[in-house]
Scaffold this motif. Structure first.
Motif, PDB file in Angstrom:
ATOM      1  N   PRO A  58       0.831  -1.286  -0.043  1.00 25.67           N
ATOM      2  CA  PRO A  58       0.155   0.037  -0.023  1.00 25.67           C
ATOM      3  C   PRO A  58       0.925   1.166  -0.075  1.00 25.67           C
ATOM      4  N   ALA A  59       0.397   2.132  -0.817  1.00 25.20           N
ATOM      5  CA  ALA A  59       1.230   3.624  -0.938  1.00 25.20           C
ATOM      6  C   ALA A  59       1.466   4.146   0.361  1.00 25.20           C
ATOM      7  N   ALA A  60       0.380   4.157   1.311  1.00 20.78           N
ATOM      8  CA  ALA A  60       0.411   4.672   2.528  1.00 20.78           C
ATOM      9  C   ALA A  60       1.633   4.168   3.490  1.00 20.78           C
ATOM     10  N   GLN A  71       5.077   5.119   1.757  1.00 19.06           N
ATOM     11  CA  GLN A  71       5.412   6.867   2.199  1.00 19.06           C
ATOM     12  C   GLN A  71       5.765   6.647   3.751  1.00 19.06           C
ATOM     13  N   GLY A  72       4.911   6.059   4.578  1.00 24.28           N
ATOM     14  CA  GLY A  72       5.220   6.294   6.073  1.00 24.28           C
ATOM     15  C   GLY A  72       6.360   5.736   6.561  1.00 24.28           C
ATOM     16  N   TYR A  73       6.903   4.786   5.953  1.00 22.75           N
ATOM     17  CA  TYR A  73       8.045   4.175   6.342  1.00 22.75           C
ATOM     18  C   TYR A  73       9.272   4.686   5.297  1.00 22.75           C
ATOM     19  N   GLN A  74       8.985   5.356   4.400  1.00 21.23           N
ATOM     20  CA  GLN A  74       9.953   5.615   3.441  1.00 21.23           C
ATOM     21  C   GLN A  74      10.806   4.459   2.606  1.00 21.23           C
ATOM     22  N   LEU A  75      10.119   3.775   2.145  1.00 22.07           N
ATOM     23  CA  LEU A  75      10.670   2.349   1.751  1.00 22.07           C
ATOM     24  C   LEU A  75      11.296   2.946   0.100  1.00 22.07           C
ATOM     25  N   GLU A  76      12.192   2.106  -0.080  1.00 28.16           N
ATOM     26  CA  GLU A  76      13.041   2.369  -1.294  1.00 28.16           C
ATOM     27  C   GLU A  76      13.240   1.398  -2.106  1.00 28.16           C
ATOM     28  N   ASP A  77      13.361   1.677  -3.609  1.00 28.46           N
ATOM     29  CA  ASP A  77      13.689   0.655  -4.522  1.00 28.46           C
ATOM     30  C   ASP A  77      14.949  -0.174  -4.123  1.00 28.46           C
ATOM     31  N   GLY A  78      14.898  -1.448  -4.145  1.00 23.83           N
ATOM     32  CA  GLY A  78      15.839  -2.329  -3.831  1.00 23.83           C
ATOM     33  C   GLY A  78      16.260  -2.540  -2.277  1.00 23.83           C
ATOM     34  N   GLN A  79      15.307  -2.123  -1.413  1.00 25.91           N
ATOM     35  CA  GLN A  79      15.412  -2.334  -0.055  1.00 25.91           C
ATOM     36  C   GLN A  79      14.853  -3.837   0.259  1.00 25.91           C
ATOM     37  N   ARG A  80      15.644  -4.273   1.346  1.00 24.06           N
ATOM     38  CA  ARG A  80      15.526  -5.661   1.653  1.00 24.06           C
ATOM     39  C   ARG A  80      14.835  -5.641   2.963  1.00 24.06           C
ATOM     40  N   LEU A  81      13.962  -6.504   3.457  1.00 24.12           N
ATOM     41  CA  LEU A  81      13.294  -6.603   4.848  1.00 24.12           C
ATOM     42  C   LEU A  81      13.077  -8.018   5.178  1.00 24.12           C
ATOM     43  N   LYS A  82      13.123  -8.222   6.716  1.00 22.18           N
ATOM     44  CA  LYS A  82      12.864  -9.451   7.183  1.00 22.18           C
ATOM     45  C   LYS A  82      11.678  -9.483   7.370  1.00 22.18           C
ATOM     46  N   ILE A 139      12.825 -10.577   1.896  1.00 23.46           N
ATOM     47  CA  ILE A 139      12.089  -9.966   0.819  1.00 23.46           C
ATOM     48  C   ILE A 139      12.824  -8.847   0.201  1.00 23.46           C
ATOM     49  N   GLU A 140      12.722  -8.529  -1.083  1.00 21.13           N
ATOM     50  CA  GLU A 140      13.078  -7.405  -1.703  1.00 21.13           C
ATOM     51  C   GLU A 140      12.234  -6.376  -2.397  1.00 21.13           C
ATOM     52  N   LEU A 141      12.094  -5.202  -2.148  1.00 20.45           N
ATOM     53  CA  LEU A 141      11.131  -4.306  -2.548  1.00 20.45           C
ATOM     54  C   LEU A 141      11.726  -3.569  -4.096  1.00 20.45           C
ATOM     55  N   LYS A 142      10.800  -3.703  -4.995  1.00 16.19           N
ATOM     56  CA  LYS A 142      10.997  -3.105  -6.399  1.00 16.19           C
ATOM     57  C   LYS A 142      10.005  -1.948  -6.590  1.00 16.19           C
ATOM     58  N   LYS A 182       5.052   2.706  -7.920  1.00 12.03           N
ATOM     59  CA  LYS A 182       4.544   2.056  -7.023  1.00 12.03           C
ATOM     60  C   LYS A 182       5.664   0.986  -6.283  1.00 12.03           C
ATOM     61  N   ILE A 183       5.433   0.397  -5.090  1.00 11.41           N
ATOM     62  CA  ILE A 183       6.461  -0.225  -4.518  1.00 11.41           C
ATOM     63  C   ILE A 183       5.789  -1.828  -4.546  1.00 11.41           C
TER      64      ILE A 183
END
Length: 228
Positions: free
Chosen positions: A22-24, A27-38, A49-52, A57-58
């Motif tokens: 979700p966009a909210a 934006q709320g967590y300032q997620l970026e392209d290529g960022q990895r999360l557990k 996982i990885e964000l693209k 859109k993320i």
């Protein structure tokens, strides 16, 4: 402590390789392209996982198919995500269990995971006696109202609403509120109306969406809707 943010994904044939965040939340967590999360599940399974970013859109891409396989998630089943930080999310697969009931609607069985989920969001909301969980049906979408059962209306809503007709601020967390009217009918049911017509489409609610309604009174009457 800042409240965690929640979002829900229903597995379909279209999102088995990637799924949009979700966009909210992005934006709320300032997620970026290529960022990895557990990504951590209820049973302590961990998947990275990885964000693209695509078309502004993320999306969750790398790791998402592995998560589906590892958890045994099936088509039409749900995952409830709780975003804890920019680098960590908690996921509860198979969180919702539904069964068909007699017309005109459906009954909802609350799984242990969904009950825990409600407890999680409850601590960040104003106190009230009860939540109301319902599946949005075609009638709710076509008419400018959504009604609540007589039992819930008399047992819970009537405790904080004394008037036959009251203005109420309705919102989904992270979205602007909408002013509606809460009407007490002659059938002793409360109905949310005069503003509901465009609210579902503006907030991603459609037929079959499960909504948790939470009524509370501060300096004004409010209802928070958590969308699953």
């Amino acid at each position: 402590m800042n409240p965690p943010r929640f979002f829900t994904v229903r597995l379909t044939t279209a999102n088995q390789r990637y799924v949009r965040r979700p966009a909210a939340i992005a934006q709320g967590y300032q997620l970026e392209d290529g960022q990895r999360l557990k990504l951590v599940t209820t049973h302590n399974l961990m998947v990275y996982i990885e964000l693209k970013r695509a078309s502004g859109k993320i999306y969750i891409t790398t790791g998402w198919p592995q998560f589906i396989e590892a958890t045994g998630l099936q088509l039409k089943e749900y995952v409830v995500f709780k975003v804890l930080s920019r680098s960590k999310m908690h996921a509860t697969p198979n969180a919702l269990s539904m069964k068909c009931a007699s017309a005109p609607g459906r009954d909802i069985n609350l799984s242990t995971e969904l009950k825990d989920y409600i407890k999680d969001i409850a601590q960040f909301l104003h106190p009230s006696n009860e939540f109301y969980v319902t599946t949005i049906n075609p009638t709710f979408m076509k008419q400018d109202r959504v009604h609540f059962s007589k039992q819930f209306s008399m047992t819970y809503i009537a405790l904080i609403v004394r008037k036959k007709t009251s203005q109420i601020e309705v919102r989904i967390p992270g979205h602007p509120s909408t002013t509606m009217v809460l009407h007490h009918s002659t059938e002793k049911r409360f109905n949310l109306k005069s503003g509901w017509t465009h609210f579902p489409t503006s907030n991603g609610i459609q037929v079959g969406t499960i909504c948790i309604f939470h009524f509370h009174q501060t300096n004004q009457l409010q209802a928070t809707i958590d969308v699953l």
